[in-house]
Motif scaffolding. Structure first.
Motif, mmCIF file in Angstrom:
data_model
loop_
_atom_site.group_PDB
_atom_site.id
_atom_site.type_symbol
_atom_site.label_atom_id
_atom_site.label_comp_id
_atom_site.label_asym_id
_atom_site.label_seq_id
_atom_site.Cartn_x
_atom_site.Cartn_y
_atom_site.Cartn_z
ATOM 1 N N ILE A 11 0.843 -1.196 0.000
ATOM 2 C CA ILE A 11 0.000 0.000 0.000
ATOM 3 C C ILE A 11 0.878 1.245 0.000
ATOM 4 O O ILE A 11 0.615 2.211 -0.723
ATOM 5 C CB ILE A 11 -0.945 -0.016 1.209
ATOM 6 C CG1 ILE A 11 -2.034 -1.056 0.981
ATOM 7 C CG2 ILE A 11 -1.568 1.341 1.428
ATOM 8 C CD1 ILE A 11 -2.898 -1.279 2.180
ATOM 9 N N LEU A 12 1.936 1.216 0.801
ATOM 10 C CA LEU A 12 2.849 2.363 0.805
ATOM 11 C C LEU A 12 3.452 2.558 -0.579
ATOM 12 O O LEU A 12 3.517 3.680 -1.099
ATOM 13 C CB LEU A 12 3.953 2.130 1.834
ATOM 14 C CG LEU A 12 5.089 3.142 1.798
ATOM 15 C CD1 LEU A 12 4.580 4.514 2.133
ATOM 16 C CD2 LEU A 12 6.189 2.745 2.743
ATOM 17 N N ALA A 14 2.147 1.642 -3.421
ATOM 18 C CA ALA A 14 1.123 2.136 -4.333
ATOM 19 C C ALA A 14 0.854 3.618 -4.101
ATOM 20 O O ALA A 14 0.655 4.383 -5.049
ATOM 21 C CB ALA A 14 -0.162 1.333 -4.159
ATOM 22 N N LEU A 15 0.882 4.026 -2.835
ATOM 23 C CA LEU A 15 0.662 5.448 -2.546
ATOM 24 C C LEU A 15 1.778 6.298 -3.141
ATOM 25 O O LEU A 15 1.524 7.335 -3.765
ATOM 26 C CB LEU A 15 0.591 5.662 -1.036
ATOM 27 C CG LEU A 15 -0.782 5.478 -0.398
ATOM 28 C CD1 LEU A 15 -0.685 5.681 1.097
ATOM 29 C CD2 LEU A 15 -1.760 6.459 -0.995
ATOM 30 N N LEU A 16 3.005 5.840 -2.950
ATOM 31 C CA LEU A 16 4.127 6.608 -3.498
ATOM 32 C C LEU A 16 4.043 6.658 -5.023
ATOM 33 O O LEU A 16 4.308 7.686 -5.644
ATOM 34 C CB LEU A 16 5.449 5.989 -3.064
ATOM 35 C CG LEU A 16 5.811 6.140 -1.598
ATOM 36 C CD1 LEU A 16 7.161 5.517 -1.333
ATOM 37 C CD2 LEU A 16 5.819 7.585 -1.199
ATOM 38 N N PHE A 17 3.646 5.506 -5.604
ATOM 39 C CA PHE A 17 3.528 5.472 -7.058
ATOM 40 C C PHE A 17 2.436 6.423 -7.531
ATOM 41 O O PHE A 17 2.593 7.136 -8.520
ATOM 42 C CB PHE A 17 3.239 4.054 -7.515
ATOM 43 C CG PHE A 17 3.407 3.851 -8.985
ATOM 44 C CD1 PHE A 17 4.628 3.482 -9.490
ATOM 45 C CD2 PHE A 17 2.353 4.040 -9.849
ATOM 46 C CE1 PHE A 17 4.803 3.311 -10.846
ATOM 47 C CE2 PHE A 17 2.526 3.871 -11.204
ATOM 48 C CZ PHE A 17 3.743 3.506 -11.703
ATOM 49 N N ALA A 18 1.304 6.444 -6.784
ATOM 50 C CA ALA A 18 0.211 7.342 -7.173
ATOM 51 C C ALA A 18 0.650 8.794 -7.070
ATOM 52 O O ALA A 18 0.339 9.625 -7.935
ATOM 53 C CB ALA A 18 -1.001 7.089 -6.288
ATOM 54 N N LEU A 19 1.417 9.098 -6.020
ATOM 55 C CA LEU A 19 1.918 10.467 -5.895
ATOM 56 C C LEU A 19 2.853 10.803 -7.040
ATOM 57 O O LEU A 19 2.844 11.921 -7.565
ATOM 58 C CB LEU A 19 2.632 10.636 -4.559
ATOM 59 C CG LEU A 19 1.695 10.863 -3.377
ATOM 60 C CD1 LEU A 19 2.466 10.800 -2.087
ATOM 61 C CD2 LEU A 19 1.032 12.205 -3.518
#
Lengths: 102, 162
Positions: A11-12, A14-19
């Motif tokens: 999840i971390l 994916a969050l970094l990737f989304a950012l």
């Protein structure tokens, strides 16, 4: 990693990737766009290492190593291109670098 | 550490001054290196600090300082289609959430991690890198050589040209 499940790392990541994706699409400064690419690569590295830890294999580390090599090469060539573009066009705004001529 | 890395990534994407955003990316890289360390990847943590934080970020900062940036700061920092970009980012976040909620992968995975010593020490990586991964390793060195030559050619052409 005692007790921290794999999905948290994913999840971390994916969050970094989304950012990174958001920054890549948001920003108009080409250097920041490049840095967003680095951010996305780092997110992928994180998930590689998490999986590698999970599966007790060293392959993920090797892949991360190669991703770092490619990131370094990409940064070198990309920043050289940025320097050339800036000398030619006097701007770093990606909206104004819209011509392949001259 | 994860919260700090997400916060610094958010700040890096939203800061107006490129130098500020670069420093936030630097903190992000250091935090990711810490997470690597927690995951048992000591070699990768060291490489992360040395290559990313030490080399690539300094390179970026050099380029920012080589170029004139005060006039860039006055421009709008986001493009006109930022709602689309926000939608894409939210889609990725929602996808991550759905995957986490939809599959019960976490408990089984935790059990798997409980057995055996973690891999990822320097010797294991070295043995893999020069054993089965020798050819990709050589290709990586070739890629770096090509990148060096390409960067020099690109940067020199304007200086030598008209």
């Amino acid at each position: 990693m005692t007790g921290v499940p794999l999905s948290w790392y994913l999840i971390l990541s994916a969050l970094l990737f989304a950012l990174g994706v958001a920054g890549f699409l948001f920003r108009r400064n080409i250097i920041t766009v490049f840095m967003s690419i680095e951010l996305m690569l780092n997110a992928v590295n994180l998930s590689f290492v998490a999986f590698s830890y999970q599966l007790k294999q060293v392959n993920g580390h090797i892949f991360t190593f190669f991703v770092m090599v490619v990131a370094a090469a990409e940064a070198a060539v990309g920043l050289a291109i940025i320097l050339t573009v800036f000398k030619n066009r006097e701007t770093l705004n990606v909206d104004e670098v819209n011509s392949l001529k001259n | 550490m994860a919260a700090a890395s997400v916060a610094s990534a958010l700040l890096a994407v939203t800061r107006k001054n490129p130098v500020h955003s670069m420093l936030w990316v630097l903190t992000l890289f250091l935090h990711v290196a810490g997470i690597f360390l927690l995951l048992g990847a000591e070699f990768l943590a060291a490489v992360q600090v040395i290559v990313y934080a030490g080399a690539i970020l300094i390179f970026y900062i050099f380029v920012v300082m080589l170029l004139d940036l005060p006039d860039e700061e006055a421009r709008p920092r986001f493009g006109k289609h930022w709602p689309l970009a926000a939608a894409v980012g939210l889609c990725f976040a929602a996808l991550a959430w759905l995957v986490r909620a939809g599959t019960g992968v976490a408990p089984a995975a935790t059990r798997l991690a409980a057995e055996g010593p973690p891999r990822g020490g320097l010797s294991a990586i070295g043995m893999a890198l020069f054993g089965p991964f020798a050819l990709p390793f050589e290709m990586a060195s070739l890629l770096l050589l090509a990148a060096i030559v390409g960067a020099v050619v690109l940067a020199r052409r304007r200086a030598a040209g008209p």
